[in-house]
Design a protein around this motif. Structure first.
Motif, PDB file in Angstrom:
ATOM      1  N   VAL A 198       5.113   6.736   1.344  1.00 51.90           N
ATOM      2  CA  VAL A 198       5.480   5.573   2.146  1.00 51.90           C
ATOM      3  C   VAL A 198       4.888   4.329   1.498  1.00 51.90           C
ATOM      4  O   VAL A 198       3.664   4.227   1.336  1.00 51.90           O
ATOM      5  CB  VAL A 198       4.969   5.712   3.595  1.00 51.90           C
ATOM      6  N   TYR A 199       5.734   3.394   1.127  1.00 52.89           N
ATOM      7  CA  TYR A 199       5.320   2.134   0.509  1.00 52.89           C
ATOM      8  C   TYR A 199       5.445   1.044   1.571  1.00 52.89           C
ATOM      9  O   TYR A 199       6.550   0.756   2.053  1.00 52.89           O
ATOM     10  CB  TYR A 199       6.196   1.799  -0.696  1.00 52.89           C
ATOM     11  N   VAL A 200       4.320   0.461   1.952  1.00 52.00           N
ATOM     12  CA  VAL A 200       4.271  -0.473   3.073  1.00 52.00           C
ATOM     13  C   VAL A 200       3.962  -1.871   2.564  1.00 52.00           C
ATOM     14  O   VAL A 200       2.922  -2.108   1.933  1.00 52.00           O
ATOM     15  CB  VAL A 200       3.199  -0.035   4.090  1.00 52.00           C
ATOM     16  N   PHE A 212       1.607   3.602  11.734  1.00 53.11           N
ATOM     17  CA  PHE A 212       1.630   2.149  11.526  1.00 53.11           C
ATOM     18  C   PHE A 212       2.422   1.536  12.674  1.00 53.11           C
ATOM     19  O   PHE A 212       3.649   1.375  12.583  1.00 53.11           O
ATOM     20  CB  PHE A 212       2.282   1.787  10.187  1.00 53.11           C
ATOM     21  N   PRO A 213       1.755   1.215  13.781  1.00 49.32           N
ATOM     22  CA  PRO A 213       2.466   0.711  14.956  1.00 49.32           C
ATOM     23  C   PRO A 213       3.336  -0.502  14.640  1.00 49.32           C
ATOM     24  O   PRO A 213       2.941  -1.397  13.890  1.00 49.32           O
ATOM     25  CB  PRO A 213       1.329   0.341  15.918  1.00 49.32           C
ATOM     26  N   HIS A 269      10.315  -6.976   2.843  1.00 56.89           N
ATOM     27  CA  HIS A 269       9.361  -6.419   3.802  1.00 56.89           C
ATOM     28  C   HIS A 269       9.907  -5.173   4.490  1.00 56.89           C
ATOM     29  O   HIS A 269       9.484  -4.833   5.606  1.00 56.89           O
ATOM     30  CB  HIS A 269       8.916  -7.471   4.821  1.00 56.89           C
ATOM     31  N   TRP A 270      10.852  -4.500   3.813  1.00 56.01           N
ATOM     32  CA  TRP A 270      11.288  -3.197   4.290  1.00 56.01           C
ATOM     33  C   TRP A 270      10.243  -2.160   3.899  1.00 56.01           C
ATOM     34  O   TRP A 270       9.574  -2.294   2.869  1.00 56.01           O
ATOM     35  CB  TRP A 270      12.606  -2.778   3.653  1.00 56.01           C
ATOM     36  N   THR A 302       0.852  -1.183   0.000  1.00 51.88           N
ATOM     37  CA  THR A 302       0.000   0.000   0.000  1.00 51.88           C
ATOM     38  C   THR A 302       0.892   1.238   0.000  1.00 51.88           C
ATOM     39  O   THR A 302       2.012   1.214   0.522  1.00 51.88           O
ATOM     40  CB  THR A 302      -0.933   0.034   1.223  1.00 51.88           C
ATOM     41  N   LYS A 303       0.387   2.303  -0.588  1.00 52.87           N
ATOM     42  CA  LYS A 303       1.150   3.550  -0.692  1.00 52.87           C
ATOM     43  C   LYS A 303       0.401   4.657   0.040  1.00 52.87           C
ATOM     44  O   LYS A 303      -0.814   4.811  -0.120  1.00 52.87           O
ATOM     45  CB  LYS A 303       1.342   3.931  -2.161  1.00 52.87           C
TER      46      LYS A 303
END
Length: 339
Positions: free
Chosen positions: A24-26, A104-105, A66-67, A6-7
Motif C-alpha cells: 500500500v503506497y499512501v 488508515f482512517p 493523492h490516490w 509511505t509504503k
C-alpha cells in the motif's frame, strides 16, 4: 521524482498457511477527505511476476492525485488455476474496500475504487470489472491486457514468446506436473531488474506454457481444454462453471464499469486484437470505454517511460498513458491539476 509517500505491506489472506501480500503506497496518511484507490495487478502472464513490479510513471501519477496505490500478489499458474486466481482477486478487492480504512482512517473512498493491471494483470483487472461487487469498481484500467484465454494465440502449440524458443520442453513439463501433484502453490516471482532471465526460476514455466499452447488448460484446470477448443469450438467446450474465467464471452454487460484500455498496435506479447475485441464488446452492449491504441508499439512499451505527465519530449506512448489517466480522472473525480 516520485512524490513523498509511505509504503506498507499487509497480508490480505493466507493459503496453506502462507501469506499473500499487497503493498500500500499512501500519499497522505491523515487525509481530510477520503480519496480514490487504484488496486493494481502485476504482469507476467499470470505465471510469474510480483507485486513489486510497479512502473515509476504509474506510481508518480497516482500519488500526485493523492490516490492510494495498492499492488497485490496472487496465486499463479500452473500450480493454481484461474478459479484460484479469481478467489484471490476477490479477496484483495474486499480487503482494500473494507479493511484498509481500519489501518488508515478516512483514507479511501470505497465508492471510487479503480481496478487496474497490465498484461496478465490486465486479465485480472478485466475479470474484476465483471466479478467485483459491493462495491462495484468505479472504473477498470487495462494496459495491453490478456483478455481471452481461449484466443488462438493461447491454445495453439508452436508459438513461442518473441525471440525465445524452448528446444526441450520435457523437463519443464515434468517439473510442472510434480509441483501440481504435490499441491504446491506460488505467488509469483520478481523479474530480475537487469533483465537476465536465466536467473528467473519461473521463466521456463512461462516459456513452456505459452509455446505449447497450454495457457487455457492451466487457466481452466482442464487438461486438453485448448486442444478441444481448436477442434470443437469454444461454444461446445466452455462449461457454465468456467464462465467466470472468460469475461469477453460472459462478463461484459451494460453494467460493466467504465473501461480504459491502452495497447500498442504492434504488440508481439499480447495481440492488440484482444483489446480491440474487448472494446467492441463493451461498445456493443452500450457500455462506456476509452481506448488508446499506440501506433507501432510493442508489449511493455511503457518500460521506457519515467513520467507520462511531466517533462519535455514525451512520446506517443507517454501521451497515451497520460490520456488514459485523464480518462480515469473523469470517472473518479478530480485530476492532478486539482492537487
Amino acid at each position: 521524482m516520485v512524490p513523498a509517500h509511505t509504503k506498507h505491506t499487509f497480508a490480505y489472506k493466507h493459503v496453506q498457511g502462507k501469506p499473500i501480500e499487497l503493498d500500500v503506497y499512501v500519499a497522505d496518511p491523515r487525509p481530510t477527505t477520503p480519496m480514490p484507490l487504484m488496486l493494481y495487478f502485476h504482469g507476467g502472464y499470470i505465471i510469474s511476476g510480483s507485486r513489486g513490479a510497479v512502473r515509476p510513471w504509474l506510481l508518480k501519477a497516482t500519488l500526485r492525485r493523492h490516490w492510494t496505490f495498492v499492488s497485490a500478489d496472487y496465486r499463479v499458474l500452473p500450480e493454481s488455476t484461474g478459479h484460484d486466481l479469481l478467489a484471490d482477486l476477490r479477496s484483495a478487492y474486499a480487503w482494500v474496500a473494507t479493511e484498509l480504512n481500519t489501518h488508515f482512517p478516512n483514507l479511501v473512498d470505497p465508492s471510487r475504487l479503480i481496478v487496474a493491471g497490465s498484461s496478465g494483470g490486465g486479465y485480472c483487472a478485466v475479470l474484476g470489472g465483471a466479478q467485483f461487487h459491493d462495491p462495484v469498481p468505479k472504473a477498470v484500467w487495462a494496459l495491453y491486457p490478456v483478455v481471452d484465454p481461449a484466443a488462438e494465440r493461447w491454445i495453439t502449440p508452436g508459438i513461442p514468446l518473441p525471440d525465445v524458443k524452448v528446444e526441450d520442453a520435457g523437463p519443464t513439463l515434468k517439473e510442472i506436473e510434480e509441483r501440481r501433484s504435490n499441491g504446491e502453490v506460488s505467488f509469483g516471482e520478481t523479474f530480475p531488474k537487469d533483465g537476465d532471465m536465466s536467473r528467473h526460476k519461473r521463466y521456463p514455466y512461462l516459456r513452456f506454457i505459452l509455446q505449447e499452447g497450454l495457457f487455457a488448460d492451466y487457466v481452466t484446470g482442464v487438461k486438453g481444454f485448448g486442444d478441444r477448443v481448436r477442434k470443437e469450438g469454444r461454444g461446445k467446450v466452455i462449461t457454465e462453471e468456467m464462465y467466470e474465467l472468460f469475461p469477453l464471452d460472459f462478463g461484459i454487460t451494460r453494467e460493466y464499469p467504465p473501461l480504459v484500455v491502452v495497447h500498442g498496435t504492434k504488440d508481439r506479447g499480447v495481440s492488440v486484437e484482444e483489446s480491440e475485441k474487448l472494446v467492441e464488446r463493451v461498445q456493443a452492449v452500450g457500455g462506456t470505454v476509452d481506448y488508446f491504441a499506440v501506433e507501432g508499439r510493442d508489449h511493455t512499451f511503457d518500460f521506457t517511460v519515467e513520467d507520462c505527465e511531466e517533462g519535455e519530449g514525451r512520446d506517443a506512448g507517454a501521451q497515451a498513458l497520460e490520456g488514459s489517466l485523464k480518462a480515469l480522472d473523469g470517472y473518479v473525480g478530480g485530476s492532478v491539476e486539482d492537487r
